[in-house]
Design a protein around this motif. Structure first.
Motif, short mmCIF file in Angstrom:
data_model
loop_
_atom_site.label_atom_id
_atom_site.label_comp_id
_atom_site.label_asym_id
_atom_site.label_seq_id
_atom_site.Cartn_x
_atom_site.Cartn_y
_atom_site.Cartn_z
N THR A 124 -94.36 -34.40 -20.94
CA THR A 124 -93.25 -34.55 -22.08
C THR A 124 -92.67 -35.12 -22.16
O THR A 124 -93.02 -36.69 -21.55
CB THR A 124 -92.37 -33.28 -21.38
N ILE A 125 -92.24 -35.67 -23.33
CA ILE A 125 -91.33 -36.89 -24.07
C ILE A 125 -90.11 -36.41 -24.08
O ILE A 125 -89.60 -35.89 -25.26
CB ILE A 125 -91.72 -36.98 -25.10
N PRO A 126 -89.15 -36.30 -22.64
CA PRO A 126 -87.78 -35.85 -22.48
C PRO A 126 -86.53 -36.39 -24.02
O PRO A 126 -85.78 -35.55 -24.40
CB PRO A 126 -87.26 -35.82 -21.82
N GLN A 127 -86.89 -37.67 -24.63
CA GLN A 127 -86.15 -38.20 -25.31
C GLN A 127 -86.42 -37.34 -26.68
O GLN A 127 -85.43 -38.10 -27.65
CB GLN A 127 -85.82 -39.61 -25.24
N LEU A 128 -87.14 -36.91 -27.31
CA LEU A 128 -87.20 -37.31 -27.98
C LEU A 128 -86.78 -35.18 -29.04
O LEU A 128 -86.59 -34.68 -28.22
CB LEU A 128 -88.62 -35.97 -28.16
N SER A 129 -86.04 -35.26 -30.29
CA SER A 129 -85.05 -34.22 -30.53
C SER A 129 -85.11 -34.51 -31.84
O SER A 129 -85.96 -35.27 -32.90
CB SER A 129 -84.33 -34.47 -29.87
N ALA A 130 -85.53 -33.17 -32.71
CA ALA A 130 -85.08 -33.11 -34.28
C ALA A 130 -83.43 -32.26 -34.86
O ALA A 130 -83.24 -32.37 -33.85
CB ALA A 130 -85.76 -32.33 -34.80
N GLU A 131 -83.76 -33.41 -35.93
CA GLU A 131 -81.94 -32.62 -36.60
C GLU A 131 -82.30 -32.66 -37.59
O GLU A 131 -83.36 -33.39 -38.66
CB GLU A 131 -81.24 -34.16 -36.51
N VAL A 132 -81.73 -31.64 -38.49
CA VAL A 132 -81.77 -31.40 -40.25
C VAL A 132 -80.34 -30.75 -40.18
O VAL A 132 -79.55 -30.80 -39.94
CB VAL A 132 -82.40 -30.32 -40.51
N ASP A 133 -80.12 -31.58 -42.01
CA ASP A 133 -79.04 -31.26 -42.53
C ASP A 133 -79.53 -30.15 -43.77
O ASP A 133 -80.97 -30.25 -44.34
CB ASP A 133 -78.46 -32.44 -42.80
N GLY A 134 -78.71 -29.62 -44.41
CA GLY A 134 -79.48 -29.02 -45.87
C GLY A 134 -79.30 -30.27 -47.25
O GLY A 134 -78.84 -31.23 -47.09
N TYR A 135 -80.28 -29.75 -47.71
CA TYR A 135 -80.89 -30.77 -49.10
C TYR A 135 -81.53 -29.38 -49.91
O TYR A 135 -81.06 -28.53 -50.12
CB TYR A 135 -82.12 -30.93 -47.96
N TRP A 136 -81.76 -30.52 -50.94
CA TRP A 136 -81.35 -29.93 -52.82
C TRP A 136 -83.57 -30.44 -52.45
O TRP A 136 -83.64 -31.09 -52.18
CB TRP A 136 -81.49 -30.31 -53.32
N MET A 137 -84.38 -29.47 -53.10
CA MET A 137 -86.02 -29.34 -53.08
C MET A 137 -85.75 -29.32 -55.81
O MET A 137 -85.01 -28.84 -55.56
CB MET A 137 -86.69 -28.88 -52.85
N ILE A 138 -86.78 -29.23 -55.93
CA ILE A 138 -87.06 -29.57 -57.51
C ILE A 138 -88.41 -28.74 -57.12
O ILE A 138 -89.55 -29.25 -56.58
CB ILE A 138 -87.70 -31.04 -58.53
N THR A 139 -88.14 -27.73 -57.92
CA THR A 139 -89.43 -26.46 -57.45
C THR A 139 -89.50 -26.06 -59.01
O THR A 139 -88.72 -26.02 -60.06
CB THR A 139 -88.83 -25.00 -56.82
N GLY A 140 -90.87 -25.98 -59.13
CA GLY A 140 -92.11 -25.30 -60.14
C GLY A 140 -92.97 -24.07 -59.83
O GLY A 140 -93.79 -24.53 -58.70
#
Length: 245
Positions: free
Chosen positions: A161-177
């Motif tokens: 394993t790589i214990p120091q790895l993690s992920a984070e996310v905030d709200g975001y916008w996308m352009i959709t077609g």
């Protein structure tokens, strides 16, 4: 005698009223399936503390994976050929990238999976080509994504394993077609339609610099490494059923 201007305006307004009153509201259920993507940034350097020196690294693998879910769809058709569609979708958005780490005697390969559950709220202008049964439709607009807590999963054949790895996310916008079809079912008492579409979304807020996608301190051994989990691209197919009133 010529009619007074106000009388002519009133006559035009009365004549236009039936056309303006032809407003249809559609509501229904929709399923979503497709893929998420995060490309490799072209700038692969990170700052080395406050020295002004930048260190090049090939750590960031890029990510690709699936998105699946569903929700409700609302379609306000203000004209037979034009309207606005608003969806509220709950999806699971994940993607995996492969990272190779060379140690004495061998190379270890890790599968890094990042992602989260999210609410998607696309607001799309909708152009429909009127047809008795199958109507082509075209969509374009903005999509707000409200993500839940991001997760990071690390897998390899040796169980390392790589214990120091993690992920984070905030709200975001996308352009959709997108584009698709709307199939009207031949029912005598209910206006029921089957909408199908292919959609592509792009998040203009994803930077092409590694420093903006990964948070770490390269001067500190075993420093925590946080990978941003806002998706850059998303391609999905939607299929649903809607009743119009």
């Amino acid at each position: 005698m010529k009619p007074a201007p106000w009388a002519l305006a009133a006559a035009l307004a009365v004549g236009a009223t039936p056309a303006l009153a032809e407003v249809d509201l559609g509501a229904g259920l929709v399923g979503v399936g497709g893929g998420n993507f995060l490309s490799k940034p072209s700038d692969k350097t990170l700052p080395y503390g406050n020295t002004g020196v930048r260190v090049e690294t090939d750590f960031y693998p890029g990510f690709a994976g699936g998105t699946f879910g569903g929700g409700v769809a609302f379609d306000l058709r203000v004209l037979p050929w034009f309207g606005v569609e608003i969806d509220l979708l709950r999806t699971t958005d994940e993607g995996t990238g492969e990272y190779s780490l060379t140690v004495p005697g061998r190379t270890l390969k890790f599968d890094l999976t990042i992602g989260q559950d999210a609410w998607h709220l696309p607001v799309l202008a909708k152009l429909a080509v009127p047809s008795p049964v199958v109507s082509p439709v075209f969509l374009l607009g903005a999509e707000r994504v409200f993500p839940g807590e991001a997760t990071m999963k690390v897998e390899n054949d040796l169980g390392v394993t790589i214990p120091q790895l993690s992920a984070e996310v905030d709200g975001y916008w996308m352009i959709t077609g997108g584009a698709g079809v709307e199939i009207a079912l031949p029912l005598p008492v209910l206006d029921l339609r089957i909408p199908f579409s292919l959609r592509a979304s792009w998040n203009p807020g994803v930077s092409d610099e590694l420093e903006e996608r990964v948070e770490t301190d390269v001067t500190v051994p075993d420093s925590p490494i946080v990978i941003r989990s806002e998706w850059e691209y998303q391609v999905v197919a939607t299929l649903g059923v809607s009743a119009y009133f």
